[in-house]
Design a protein around this motif. Structure first.
Motif, PDB file in Angstrom:
ATOM      1  N   LEU A 161       0.855  -1.383  -0.170  1.00  0.00           N
ATOM      2  CA  LEU A 161      -0.020   0.127   0.093  1.00  0.00           C
ATOM      3  C   LEU A 161       1.008   1.267   0.027  1.00  0.00           C
ATOM      4  O   LEU A 161       0.558   2.322  -0.754  1.00  0.00           O
ATOM      5  CB  LEU A 161      -0.960  -0.017   1.263  1.00  0.00           C
ATOM      6  N   ARG A 162       1.937   1.162   0.646  1.00  0.00           N
ATOM      7  CA  ARG A 162       2.762   2.335   0.898  1.00  0.00           C
ATOM      8  C   ARG A 162       3.541   2.745  -0.640  1.00  0.00           C
ATOM      9  O   ARG A 162       4.018   3.640  -0.871  1.00  0.00           O
ATOM     10  CB  ARG A 162       3.933   2.399   1.842  1.00  0.00           C
ATOM     11  N   TYR A 164       2.314   1.777  -3.291  1.00  0.00           N
ATOM     12  CA  TYR A 164       0.996   1.645  -4.333  1.00  0.00           C
ATOM     13  C   TYR A 164       1.324   2.150  -5.610  1.00  0.00           C
ATOM     14  O   TYR A 164       1.138   1.406  -6.621  1.00  0.00           O
ATOM     15  CB  TYR A 164      -0.140   2.128  -3.650  1.00  0.00           C
ATOM     16  N   SER A 184      -5.755  -2.815 -10.308  1.00  0.00           N
ATOM     17  CA  SER A 184      -5.253  -2.524  -8.798  1.00  0.00           C
ATOM     18  C   SER A 184      -4.623  -3.650  -8.206  1.00  0.00           C
ATOM     19  O   SER A 184      -5.177  -4.920  -8.527  1.00  0.00           O
ATOM     20  CB  SER A 184      -6.379  -2.005  -7.643  1.00  0.00           C
ATOM     21  N   PHE A 186      -4.537  -4.634  -5.446  1.00  0.00           N
ATOM     22  CA  PHE A 186      -5.428  -4.949  -4.174  1.00  0.00           C
ATOM     23  C   PHE A 186      -6.722  -5.647  -4.876  1.00  0.00           C
ATOM     24  O   PHE A 186      -7.454  -5.162  -5.694  1.00  0.00           O
ATOM     25  CB  PHE A 186      -5.757  -3.960  -3.174  1.00  0.00           C
ATOM     26  N   THR A 204      -6.485   5.384  -1.961  1.00  0.00           N
ATOM     27  CA  THR A 204      -5.612   4.638  -1.037  1.00  0.00           C
ATOM     28  C   THR A 204      -5.289   5.621   0.218  1.00  0.00           C
ATOM     29  O   THR A 204      -5.084   6.816  -0.084  1.00  0.00           O
ATOM     30  CB  THR A 204      -4.441   4.164  -1.731  1.00  0.00           C
ATOM     31  N   ALA A 206      -2.399   5.331   2.755  1.00  0.00           N
ATOM     32  CA  ALA A 206      -1.215   4.297   3.584  1.00  0.00           C
ATOM     33  C   ALA A 206      -1.310   4.547   5.123  1.00  0.00           C
ATOM     34  O   ALA A 206      -0.963   3.687   5.718  1.00  0.00           O
ATOM     35  CB  ALA A 206      -0.006   4.667   3.001  1.00  0.00           C
ATOM     36  N   ILE A 211      -8.181   0.937   1.587  1.00  0.00           N
ATOM     37  CA  ILE A 211      -8.461   1.419   0.282  1.00  0.00           C
ATOM     38  C   ILE A 211     -10.021   1.832   0.353  1.00  0.00           C
ATOM     39  O   ILE A 211     -10.705   1.156   1.160  1.00  0.00           O
ATOM     40  CB  ILE A 211      -8.000   0.414  -0.758  1.00  0.00           C
ATOM     41  N   VAL A 225      -6.699  -3.178   4.238  1.00  0.00           N
ATOM     42  CA  VAL A 225      -5.906  -3.948   3.391  1.00  0.00           C
ATOM     43  C   VAL A 225      -5.570  -5.321   4.085  1.00  0.00           C
ATOM     44  O   VAL A 225      -5.041  -6.272   3.426  1.00  0.00           O
ATOM     45  CB  VAL A 225      -4.836  -3.532   2.578  1.00  0.00           C
TER      46      VAL A 225
END
Length: 525
Positions: A161-162, A164, A184, A186, A204, A206, A211, A225
């Motif tokens: 996620l960080r 992304y 995506s 995810f 998103t 983070a 999300i 997530v």
């Protein structure tokens, strides 16, 4: 073991060449986790097929080679991607209408169509583990569902996620324009339907670890997530797994080379080195098509083991892993006899030669003495001529040829007898086609018959082979191969066959003479 370690650095067999990559990777010392991690992956959307076994046995061979080159401890994870959504119904399972109702749901939440296990994923995982256990592999089974739901993947998911946008920048150029528009990494797991969703991610966060996605009904949903509320698309998932687990070595098929490259880039963005790897060629069925677990074409593990010992399957996997090979019933007899040849040679080889012998890699440096004494091909042809349906029939011939051998004293040979009968019943008998000899071939067969009748009762297999050779040379065959082909087609109803001297000695000189008389009188077949 001492000899193995002494000669291993110079060994050139492909598992040693692969293991040397890991020696170089950790030449400065063991990794922080304290061990080198080997991994194999399995997608349980269909029944496990023989390629899955091939990946585990080949990886095990590399692991064994590494253990001769390094003192760093090792582990092997057999990882099942069982949280994947069921994308299509396999064609080779029952209750397909029921399965269709669960499309999109994680495999561990899809009912088992065989009504044996908690879910379809659990069923297929059990089949894989059952075979790996029966073969004696040393491995640790890992479930994607367990890792996601337990939170052990949470940190890796937050790392993705960080990063992304960086992951998107890696993935999007590899996708078609239409797919890229909504892609995506995810995949949210819908809390209403339980389905793994492929839907656009709108936002998103983070810092919050969440999300926002557009649900199938058009509503916007914010979800963590972590905690099994999302899973990753398979390429980012592969990369995240390498990152979290610290995977050091993983093989994959040649068709996945682009995917390996993408996953490697993502893994490095997450802050971990990509594993070392090896790309093997794919198996083909009898039509030259790629084997597919959803189609169920080619051979299954269970089918191979109906006709041959598991060691022969391991040998097939060892040989020429970078070459595409047909994987069908007709490769089995050769694989068994090659295995017997390699194990018989092992005892007389030098320590350095043994490391190049496939038997070393199949048995981790300690192959057994099979005591088989007879090739599988010979047993198969004997079963064919004798129309054998029971072991006792073949043992009647074997006991005369090898008086010291019994089912109790030669258990591996006894197993081969059973395998040969099964193979003859299912794959030789239905296709036997005898033909009558032409005039020239008839004279050659009459000559062979006369010489067999005149041969001593105790003539050796080599003596009998020489008689067959001499007959072939005395008659106008274009080459000796044509003479042997005649014997196979006229006497056995097959295009290929055994070393005739050994066959005659085993079947019996008088019995072979009677077989020739039947062929000459047109009463065979």
């Amino acid at each position: 073991m001492t000899d193995d370690r002494t000669y291993a650095p110079a060994a050139r067999a492909w598992p040693f060449e692969e293991a040397k990559k890991l020696v170089e990777r950790y030449k400065a010392g063991a990794p922080k986790k304290g061990y080198v991690l080997f991994e194999t992956g399995y997608g349980p959307s269909g029944l496990p097929h023989i390629g899955t076994f091939g990946e585990v046995v080949r990886t095990t061979m590399v692991r064994q080679a590494f253990q001769r080159l390094s003192d760093i401890p090792t582990r092997l994870f057999a990882f099942s991607d069982d949280m994947d959504g069921l994308r299509k119904v396999p064609t080779n399972v029952p209750n397909q209408e029921m399965l269709a109702e669960f499309l999109g749901k994680p495999l561990t939440r899809v009912p088992d169509p065989f009504d044996k296990y908690e879910s379809f994923g659990h069923h297929n995982n059990a089949m894989l583990r059952g075979f790996l256990d029966s073969f004696g592999f040393e491995y640790e089974f890992q479930s994607s569902t367990d890792w996601y739901m337990s939170g052990r993947f949470d940190q890796g998911l937050l790392d993705v996620l960080r990063h992304y946008q960086e992951v998107q920048d890696i993935m999007l150029p590899s996708l078609r324009e239409e797919r890229a528009a909504s892609y995506s990494p995810f995949l949210p797991v819908c809390q209403k339907t339980g389905r793994v969703l492929q839907v656009p991610v709108l936002e998103t966060n983070a810092d919050a670890g969440t999300i926002v996605y557009q649900d199938e009904d058009g509503s916007k949903v914010e979800t963590p997530v972590t905690g099994g509320r999302c899973k990753l698309q398979w390429k980012p998932d592969w990369a995240m797994r390498w990152h979290v687990l610290g995977v050091d070595y993983e093989m994959s098929g040649k068709d996945l080379i682009p995917s390996v490259q993408l996953a490697g880039k993502i893994c490095r963005k997450l802050g971990s080195p990509a594993p070392e790897g090896f790309n093997y060629e794919l198996f083909l069925d009898e039509k030259g098509q790629k084997i597919s677990k959803s189609k169920g074409n080619g051979l299954s593990v269970e089918e191979w083991l109906e006709y041959a010992p598991p060691e022969s399957l391991a040998l097939f996997m060892y040989q020429k892993p970078r070459a595409a090979k047909r994987l069908y019933f007709d490769v089995i007899p050769r694989a068994v006899d090659d295995y017997l040849t390699f194990t018989e040679k092992f005892a007389a080889e030098t320590p350095a030669q043994r490391l190049e012998n496939p038997a070393w890699h199949i048995h981790n440096g300690n192959p057994p003495t099979t005591g088989a004494s007879l090739p599988y091909g010979i047993l198969l042809n004997l079963a064919s001529v004798a129309n054998a349906e029971a072991k006792e029939t073949l043992w009647g011939f074997i006991s005369r040829y090898l008086p010291e051998a019994t089912p109790a004293s030669a258990p591996f040979l006894d197993k081969l007898v059973g395998y040969a009968i099964n193979y003859y019943r299912d794959h030789v008998k239905p296709h036997k086609q005898y033909r009558a000899p032409d005039a020239m071939e008839r004279k050659a067969l009459e000559d062979l018959l006369a010489r067999l009748d005149a041969a001593p009762a105790d003539a050796s297999a080599e003596d009998l082979q020489n008689i067959v050779y001499e007959v072939g040379k005395q008659h106008p065959f274009p080459e000796l191969r044509a003479w042997f082909k005649t014997l196979y087609e006229v006497l056995l109803g097959q295009e290929t066959g055994p070393r005739m001297g050994t066959f005659i000695a085993l079947y019996g000189k008088a019995e072979t003479a009677a077989l020739i008389r039947q062929a000459l009188s047109g009463r065979i077949g």
